[in-house]
Design a protein around this motif. Structure first.
Motif, PDB file in Angstrom:
ATOM      1  N   GLY A 152      49.852  46.099  59.349  1.00 18.45           N
ATOM      2  CA  GLY A 152      49.744  45.410  58.076  1.00 18.45           C
ATOM      3  C   GLY A 152      49.879  46.369  56.906  1.00 18.45           C
ATOM      4  N   GLY A 153      49.702  45.856  55.708  1.00 17.23           N
ATOM      5  CA  GLY A 153      49.837  46.691  54.522  1.00 17.23           C
ATOM      6  C   GLY A 153      51.266  46.726  54.018  1.00 17.23           C
ATOM      7  N   ALA A 154      51.412  47.073  52.750  1.00 16.40           N
ATOM      8  CA  ALA A 154      52.728  47.050  52.121  1.00 16.40           C
ATOM      9  C   ALA A 154      53.678  48.055  52.726  1.00 16.40           C
ATOM     10  N   ALA A 155      53.177  49.263  53.033  1.00 12.99           N
ATOM     11  CA  ALA A 155      54.052  50.303  53.574  1.00 12.99           C
ATOM     12  C   ALA A 155      54.606  49.900  54.938  1.00 12.99           C
ATOM     13  N   ALA A 156      53.730  49.387  55.812  1.00 11.75           N
ATOM     14  CA  ALA A 156      54.171  48.998  57.149  1.00 11.75           C
ATOM     15  C   ALA A 156      55.143  47.827  57.089  1.00 11.75           C
ATOM     16  N   LEU A 157      54.847  46.840  56.253  1.00 17.85           N
ATOM     17  CA  LEU A 157      55.737  45.672  56.159  1.00 17.85           C
ATOM     18  C   LEU A 157      57.085  46.058  55.557  1.00 17.85           C
ATOM     19  N   GLY A 158      57.067  46.925  54.545  1.00 14.83           N
ATOM     20  CA  GLY A 158      58.329  47.378  53.957  1.00 14.83           C
ATOM     21  C   GLY A 158      59.172  48.148  54.949  1.00 14.83           C
ATOM     22  N   ALA A 159      58.525  49.035  55.720  1.00 15.32           N
ATOM     23  CA  ALA A 159      59.249  49.796  56.732  1.00 15.32           C
ATOM     24  C   ALA A 159      59.796  48.883  57.814  1.00 15.32           C
ATOM     25  N   ALA A 160      59.006  47.865  58.205  1.00 17.70           N
ATOM     26  CA  ALA A 160      59.458  46.929  59.233  1.00 17.70           C
ATOM     27  C   ALA A 160      60.651  46.105  58.746  1.00 17.70           C
ATOM     28  N   MET A 161      60.634  45.695  57.492  1.00 17.72           N
ATOM     29  CA  MET A 161      61.758  44.907  56.972  1.00 17.72           C
ATOM     30  C   MET A 161      63.025  45.753  56.899  1.00 17.72           C
ATOM     31  N   ARG A 162      62.882  47.022  56.510  1.00 21.03           N
ATOM     32  CA  ARG A 162      64.049  47.903  56.486  1.00 21.03           C
ATOM     33  C   ARG A 162      64.595  48.106  57.896  1.00 21.03           C
ATOM     34  N   TYR A 163      63.689  48.301  58.835  1.00 19.10           N
ATOM     35  CA  TYR A 163      64.076  48.451  60.240  1.00 19.10           C
ATOM     36  C   TYR A 163      64.788  47.192  60.732  1.00 19.10           C
ATOM     37  N   LEU A 164      64.251  46.025  60.375  1.00 18.29           N
ATOM     38  CA  LEU A 164      64.857  44.760  60.806  1.00 18.29           C
ATOM     39  C   LEU A 164      66.268  44.622  60.258  1.00 18.29           C
ATOM     40  N   LEU A 165      66.461  44.957  58.987  1.00 18.51           N
ATOM     41  CA  LEU A 165      67.781  44.834  58.381  1.00 18.51           C
ATOM     42  C   LEU A 165      68.791  45.727  59.082  1.00 18.51           C
ATOM     43  N   VAL A 166      68.424  46.985  59.294  1.00 19.41           N
ATOM     44  CA  VAL A 166      69.336  47.913  59.964  1.00 19.41           C
ATOM     45  C   VAL A 166      69.595  47.452  61.393  1.00 19.41           C
ATOM     46  N   SER A 167      68.551  46.984  62.072  1.00 19.75           N
ATOM     47  CA  SER A 167      68.714  46.535  63.451  1.00 19.75           C
ATOM     48  C   SER A 167      69.663  45.350  63.540  1.00 19.75           C
ATOM     49  N   LEU A 168      69.524  44.401  62.626  1.00 15.47           N
ATOM     50  CA  LEU A 168      70.405  43.227  62.646  1.00 15.47           C
ATOM     51  C   LEU A 168      71.852  43.601  62.323  1.00 15.47           C
ATOM     52  N   LEU A 169      72.040  44.512  61.373  1.00 19.33           N
ATOM     53  CA  LEU A 169      73.404  44.960  61.062  1.00 19.33           C
ATOM     54  C   LEU A 169      74.025  45.660  62.267  1.00 19.33           C
ATOM     55  N   GLY A 170      73.234  46.494  62.939  1.00 17.18           N
ATOM     56  CA  GLY A 170      73.739  47.165  64.127  1.00 17.18           C
ATOM     57  C   GLY A 170      74.080  46.177  65.230  1.00 17.18           C
ATOM     58  N   SER A 171      73.238  45.162  65.416  1.00 18.32           N
ATOM     59  CA  SER A 171      73.500  44.154  66.441  1.00 18.32           C
ATOM     60  C   SER A 171      74.749  43.356  66.121  1.00 18.32           C
ATOM     61  N   LEU A 172      74.938  43.032  64.842  1.00 14.31           N
ATOM     62  CA  LEU A 172      76.123  42.274  64.442  1.00 14.31           C
ATOM     63  C   LEU A 172      77.389  43.065  64.720  1.00 14.31           C
ATOM     64  N   ALA A 173      77.379  44.347  64.385  1.00  7.89           N
ATOM     65  CA  ALA A 173      78.561  45.183  64.650  1.00  7.89           C
ATOM     66  C   ALA A 173      78.829  45.261  66.155  1.00  7.89           C
ATOM     67  N   TYR A 174      77.778  45.418  66.939  1.00  9.08           N
ATOM     68  CA  TYR A 174      77.948  45.474  68.393  1.00  9.08           C
ATOM     69  C   TYR A 174      78.525  44.167  68.916  1.00  9.08           C
TER      70      TYR A 174
END
Length: 479
Positions: A152-174
């Motif tokens: 929880g917390g702003a730092a963890a949620l922000g990091a998770a959202m950034r991770y999610l965005l990069v992960s989804l972009l990588g999955s789309l390219a794959y």
């Protein structure tokens, strides 16, 4: 033996999946279920490894359908070693989490997500066609993102959202690359694609898309921007899993694709380009680790640096075809050492209530076993003798010198010196006269000793190089 290698492999996926389901239904029993199903998963993996060792690689379609119509399950030496790596680190993390996670709500969510992630990684290592790899890759990514946000917390949620965005972009390219391959060849099976692959523009575009997508998930420089915030803000058991295992899963896929499917698509300069990215990661990550003010930041940037070694596989394979085996052993040694370092950092952070390096000296002196475990794992990251890291870097230098690639050999040695700089920078605080911290909180014994045992595994790997290379020789694809 009452079960075949494929039977053991199937159990290695099914057991943690059942554990995740039960942990979700019975959150109060999460720690007990996590430990029991972790042990059962490790036993299933041990059975799969021994089956490959004695019977050789096995491959079959599930559901009564033969490959390529059925879902392909492939178990060879490479997959077996990755399963073993995940089991060793996963079992240590599971035991550590018993002491680390104290909130009942967090405990319930952690065990469900962790066992789900473990099952997904095992399925990924065993998948034999590119679409099922995509499915397992998505499952790994979603579980990893959810675990990143667990505290929880702003730092963890922000990091998770950034991770999610990069992960989804990588999955789309794959996935776009998978679609191009299926449109061009009409099959998804790795072996069938490797046999049919032609060096045309469509195939090369598919290879580029799939490789770039996986590079984003691996966090190779300069695509690493999501990794330090995600690994630094996550709970210690999660950070250990992300750094030691999750990024290795996408690297495993890159290696598997270029070993078994895309070798005919290599163009001049490709190996040098990938090696240059690895060198950039090694140097840039090390410099940031040397400058970081917080312990978990040091360890996170160290991951960026250490990932660079993995991508030396491309230039080294160009001069010594068997170099990939040395790189895979490095991945194994790094997984054990880096998980240990993150667990030790989590213990020190919990004991002090923070992870500011300048103020950790007093706490480090009160936690000698944890600091000792950190030192052992750090020695492996540096590549000092009697550790798995030493054997791994020795193998890398050896294959580079066999191919007269003196530049890459020098880079491996330079990386060891830089690693020594940030490892000894951390350990130096334990021997100084830092400010006294009156708020030291004792660390549960289960956290201390599980970290030490995993550190000792890093030492044991220094004596297991030959056995690991023999297992990797049972690779089922083309070398």
């Amino acid at each position: 033996m009452f079960a075949t290698g494929l039977d053991w492999a199937a159990w290695a996926v099914a057991v943690p999946l059942v554990g995740a389901l039960l942990a979700g239904l019975l959150p109060r029993l999460g720690p007990v279920l996590g430990l029991v199903f972790g042990l059962l998963t490790a036993l299933a993996v041990a059975g799969a490894v021994m089956a490959v060792w004695h019977e050789g690689p096995v491959r079959a379609g599930l559901g009564g359908w033969d490959v390529p119509l059925g879902i392909a399950l492939s178990l060879d030496g490479l997959a077996a070693l990755m399963l073993a790596m995940t089991a060793v680190v996963g079992l240590a993390v599971s035991i550590y989490a018993l002491g680390y996670l104290r909130s009942s709500q967090t405990r319930g969510k952690f065990w469900t997500l962790w066992l789900w992630l473990w099952a997904s990684m095992n399925a990924l290592f065993l998948s034999g066609d590119v679409f099922n790899i995509y499915v397992t890759l998505e499952l790994v990514g979603l579980a990893a993102v959810a675990l990143t946000a667990l505290s929880g917390g702003a730092a963890a949620l922000g990091a998770a959202m950034r991770y999610l965005l990069v992960s989804l972009l990588g999955s789309l390219a794959y996935l776009m690359g998978v679609a191009l391959l299926y449109g061009g060849y009409g099959v998804l099976d790795l072996a069938a694609l490797g046999a049919a692959m032609e060096p045309d523009n469509v195939s090369r575009l598919a290879a580029v898309l799939m490789t770039v997508g996986l590079l984003m998930k691996t966090a190779l420089f300069p695509l690493h921007v999501w990794l330090p915030p995600a690994h630094g803000s996550a709970p210690a058991p999660v950070s250990a899993v992300l750094s030691a295992l999750v990024v290795k899963a996408s690297f495993y896929l890159i290696l598997r694709l270029w070993l078994d499917v895309f070798p005919a698509l290599t163009v001049p300069g490709f190996e040098l380009f990938m090696g240059a990215l690895g060198a950039g990661a090694l140097l840039w990550g090390s410099l940031l680790a040397l400058r970081a003010a917080r312990l978990k930041q040091v360890v996170a940037y160290s991951t960026v640096a250490q990932l660079g070694y993995l991508f030396l596989v491309f230039p080294l394979m160009a001069v010594t075809p068997g170099a990939w085996q040395a790189v895979v052993f490095f991945a194994l040694a790094h997984a054990c050492a880096k998980a240990t370092v993150f667990l030790a950092a989590g213990s020190l952070q919990q004991a002090a209530g923070h992870d500011r390096l300048a103020q950790l000296g007093a706490v480090m002196r009160k936690e000698p076993v944890t600091v000792f475990a950190f030192g052992i794992a750090g020695a492996s990251l540096v590549g000092l003798p009697l550790t798995g890291g030493f054997i791994a870097k020795w193998l890398l230098v050896d294959v580079a010198l066999q191919g007269d690639a003196w530049g890459w050999a020098s880079l491996v040695l330079a990386g060891g010196l830089l690693a020594g700089g940030y490892v000894f920078r951390v350990l130096g605080h334990a021997f100084g006269r830092g400010p006294v911290n009156p708020d030291h909180r004792p660390v549960p014994a289960v956290m201390v000793w599980s970290t030490l045992v995993l550190a000792l595994v890093s030492v044991a790997l220094g004596f297991a190089g030959a056995a690991s290379l023999e297992l990797l020789a049972l690779h089922g694809g083309r070398t």
